[in-house]
Scaffold this motif. Structure first.
Motif, mmCIF file in Angstrom:
data_model
loop_
_atom_site.group_PDB
_atom_site.id
_atom_site.type_symbol
_atom_site.label_atom_id
_atom_site.label_comp_id
_atom_site.label_asym_id
_atom_site.label_seq_id
_atom_site.Cartn_x
_atom_site.Cartn_y
_atom_site.Cartn_z
ATOM 1 N N GLN A 1 1.718 -13.776 -9.526
ATOM 2 C CA GLN A 1 0.857 -14.848 -9.046
ATOM 3 C C GLN A 1 -0.515 -14.734 -9.713
ATOM 4 O O GLN A 1 -0.869 -13.668 -10.242
ATOM 5 N N HIS A 2 -1.233 -15.851 -9.704
ATOM 6 C CA HIS A 2 -2.582 -15.862 -10.244
ATOM 7 C C HIS A 2 -3.576 -15.884 -9.086
ATOM 8 O O HIS A 2 -3.362 -16.588 -8.106
ATOM 9 N N ILE A 3 -4.621 -15.075 -9.206
ATOM 10 C CA ILE A 3 -5.697 -15.090 -8.201
ATOM 11 C C ILE A 3 -6.985 -15.419 -8.965
ATOM 12 O O ILE A 3 -7.235 -14.801 -10.001
ATOM 13 N N HIS A 4 -7.737 -16.381 -8.479
ATOM 14 C CA HIS A 4 -8.949 -16.846 -9.169
ATOM 15 C C HIS A 4 -8.621 -17.200 -10.630
ATOM 16 O O HIS A 4 -9.386 -16.891 -11.541
ATOM 17 N N GLY A 5 -7.438 -17.755 -10.845
ATOM 18 C CA GLY A 5 -7.062 -18.208 -12.181
ATOM 19 C C GLY A 5 -6.609 -17.098 -13.120
ATOM 20 O O GLY A 5 -6.348 -17.338 -14.294
ATOM 21 N N GLN A 6 -6.509 -15.877 -12.623
ATOM 22 C CA GLN A 6 -6.111 -14.743 -13.483
ATOM 23 C C GLN A 6 -4.816 -14.124 -12.965
ATOM 24 O O GLN A 6 -4.583 -14.123 -11.752
ATOM 25 N N PRO A 7 -3.982 -13.584 -13.892
ATOM 26 C CA PRO A 7 -2.787 -12.871 -13.417
ATOM 27 C C PRO A 7 -3.220 -11.704 -12.527
ATOM 28 O O PRO A 7 -4.182 -11.009 -12.859
ATOM 29 N N LEU A 8 -2.538 -11.527 -11.408
ATOM 30 C CA LEU A 8 -2.963 -10.507 -10.440
ATOM 31 C C LEU A 8 -2.787 -9.087 -10.988
ATOM 32 O O LEU A 8 -1.720 -8.721 -11.489
ATOM 33 N N VAL A 9 -3.867 -8.324 -10.906
ATOM 34 C CA VAL A 9 -3.809 -6.882 -11.171
ATOM 35 C C VAL A 9 -4.155 -6.206 -9.853
ATOM 36 O O VAL A 9 -5.193 -6.517 -9.258
ATOM 37 N N TYR A 10 -3.309 -5.307 -9.385
ATOM 38 C CA TYR A 10 -3.490 -4.719 -8.060
ATOM 39 C C TYR A 10 -3.743 -3.225 -8.195
ATOM 40 O O TYR A 10 -2.927 -2.509 -8.771
ATOM 41 N N LEU A 11 -4.877 -2.751 -7.691
ATOM 42 C CA LEU A 11 -5.242 -1.339 -7.882
ATOM 43 C C LEU A 11 -5.399 -0.591 -6.556
ATOM 44 O O LEU A 11 -5.988 0.481 -6.524
ATOM 45 N N ASP A 12 -4.889 -1.155 -5.452
ATOM 46 C CA ASP A 12 -5.122 -0.517 -4.154
ATOM 47 C C ASP A 12 -3.835 0.103 -3.610
ATOM 48 O O ASP A 12 -3.603 0.115 -2.403
ATOM 49 N N SER A 13 -3.008 0.647 -4.518
ATOM 50 C CA SER A 13 -1.677 1.136 -4.121
ATOM 51 C C SER A 13 -1.724 2.308 -3.163
ATOM 52 O O SER A 13 -0.814 2.488 -2.359
ATOM 53 N N ALA A 14 -2.788 3.129 -3.247
ATOM 54 C CA ALA A 14 -2.848 4.289 -2.345
ATOM 55 C C ALA A 14 -3.026 3.833 -0.904
ATOM 56 O O ALA A 14 -2.594 4.511 0.023
ATOM 57 N N ALA A 15 -3.682 2.681 -0.702
ATOM 58 C CA ALA A 15 -3.891 2.171 0.650
ATOM 59 C C ALA A 15 -2.636 1.433 1.129
ATOM 60 O O ALA A 15 -2.103 1.724 2.192
ATOM 61 N N THR A 16 -2.179 0.461 0.345
ATOM 62 C CA THR A 16 -0.924 -0.245 0.644
ATOM 63 C C THR A 16 -0.257 -0.564 -0.680
ATOM 64 O O THR A 16 -0.846 -1.269 -1.512
ATOM 65 N N SER A 17 0.933 -0.026 -0.889
ATOM 66 C CA SER A 17 1.599 -0.282 -2.173
ATOM 67 C C SER A 17 2.334 -1.615 -2.116
ATOM 68 O O SER A 17 2.859 -2.003 -1.064
ATOM 69 N N GLN A 18 2.336 -2.321 -3.245
ATOM 70 C CA GLN A 18 3.179 -3.507 -3.349
ATOM 71 C C GLN A 18 4.638 -3.046 -3.420
ATOM 72 O O GLN A 18 4.913 -1.923 -3.834
ATOM 73 N N LYS A 19 5.551 -3.914 -2.992
ATOM 74 C CA LYS A 19 6.951 -3.494 -2.916
ATOM 75 C C LYS A 19 7.770 -4.184 -4.007
ATOM 76 O O LYS A 19 7.695 -5.400 -4.159
ATOM 77 N N PRO A 20 8.570 -3.397 -4.746
ATOM 78 C CA PRO A 20 9.439 -4.026 -5.741
ATOM 79 C C PRO A 20 10.598 -4.766 -5.057
ATOM 80 O O PRO A 20 10.942 -4.463 -3.918
ATOM 81 N N ARG A 21 11.146 -5.723 -5.811
ATOM 82 C CA ARG A 21 12.248 -6.550 -5.293
ATOM 83 C C ARG A 21 13.369 -5.687 -4.705
ATOM 84 O O ARG A 21 13.920 -5.989 -3.646
ATOM 85 N N GLN A 22 13.692 -4.550 -5.392
ATOM 86 C CA GLN A 22 14.788 -3.700 -4.925
ATOM 87 C C GLN A 22 14.516 -3.182 -3.512
ATOM 88 O O GLN A 22 15.430 -3.070 -2.691
ATOM 89 N N VAL A 23 13.248 -2.846 -3.219
ATOM 90 C CA VAL A 23 12.896 -2.331 -1.887
ATOM 91 C C VAL A 23 12.939 -3.467 -0.860
ATOM 92 O O VAL A 23 13.472 -3.323 0.234
ATOM 93 N N ILE A 24 12.382 -4.632 -1.260
ATOM 94 C CA ILE A 24 12.377 -5.786 -0.346
ATOM 95 C C ILE A 24 13.808 -6.157 0.029
ATOM 96 O O ILE A 24 14.122 -6.383 1.201
ATOM 97 N N GLU A 25 14.700 -6.158 -0.994
ATOM 98 C CA GLU A 25 16.094 -6.538 -0.723
ATOM 99 C C GLU A 25 16.784 -5.496 0.151
ATOM 100 O O GLU A 25 17.581 -5.822 1.030
ATOM 101 N N SER A 26 16.479 -4.229 -0.101
ATOM 102 C CA SER A 26 17.110 -3.172 0.675
ATOM 103 C C SER A 26 16.667 -3.243 2.149
ATOM 104 O O SER A 26 17.481 -3.106 3.065
ATOM 105 N N ILE A 27 15.360 -3.493 2.362
ATOM 106 C CA ILE A 27 14.849 -3.608 3.744
ATOM 107 C C ILE A 27 15.485 -4.817 4.432
ATOM 108 O O ILE A 27 15.917 -4.741 5.586
#
Ligand SMILES: Cc1ncc(COP(=O)(O)O)c(C=O)c1O
Length: 189
Positions: A20-46
């Motif tokens: 997704q784009h945020i503020h017109g830019q491709p999203l770069v997420y650097l807060d993984s230690a606080a809350t990690s984004q989940k890959p499709r494989q994990v989302i599907e497994s859950i």
């Protein structure tokens, strides 16, 4: 030429939230230690788990609890194999703070005595500082700081020999600093 251990763009494609784009830019997420984004494989497994096997783990006798328990224990085995650790040493926790407090209040409180030292690197998040300060207060042990070189942002290896001594009972250091991005691994390169 150095070879990359993995294909970053392939890994990125596994994470729907990064597509997704945020503020017109491709999203770069650097807060993984606080809350990690989940890959499709994990989302599907859950999603598969809640759609088919959701039940009490280790606390029931019907077939869904058996399935849930088997999956829960299989995950422990997978993690143990990944880490090269014995299966019975894998303990699930909700996050870093809970896990570190658990270690400090079980193992730490059991082994520490007055005069013992807990060496804590200067680049730690407070989740890896406060549990040691608390257990030090409770046992009479002392928290000793392992400094970071201000120029390189690396742990000061030259000081390690002097900091480690027969009173040192625990060394607490993260793998990667969330502040500087420093990678701490063998050789500290
Ligand atoms: C770098 C870092 N380490 C540890 C923690 C604590 O993690 P947890 O929320 O899993 O207790 C955080 C939380 O923000 C963090 O950013």
């Amino acid at each position: 030429m150095t070879s990359r251990p993995f294909d970053v763009s392939q890994i990125r494609r596994d994470f729907p939230s990064l597509d997704q784009h945020i503020h017109g830019q491709p999203l770069v997420y650097l807060d993984s230690a606080a809350t990690s984004q989940k890959p499709r494989q994990v989302i599907e497994s859950i999603s598969r788990y809640y759609s088919g096997a959701n039940a009490n783990v280790h606390r029931g006798s019907h077939s869904l609890t058996t399935t849930a328990t088997n999956q829960f224990e299989a995950a422990r085995e997978t993690v143990a194999e990944f880490l090269g650790a014995p299966k019975n040493s894998i303990v699930w926790s909700r996050g870093a703070t809970e896990a570190l407090n658990l270690i400090a209040q079980s193992y730490g409180r059991h082994i520490l005595k007055p005069g013992d030292e807990i060496l804590v690197s200067e680049m730690e998040h407070h989740a890896n500082i406060v549990p040691w300060q608390l257990v030090a207060e409770q046992t009479g042990a002392k928290v000793v700081k392992w400094p970071v070189d201000p120029d390189s942002c690396q742990l000061d290896m030259a000081q390690l020999d002097a900091l480690l001594n027969s009173n040192t009972k625990l060394v607490c250091v993260c793998h990667v600093s969330n502040v500087t991005g420093t990678l701490n691994y063998s050789g500290n390169r």
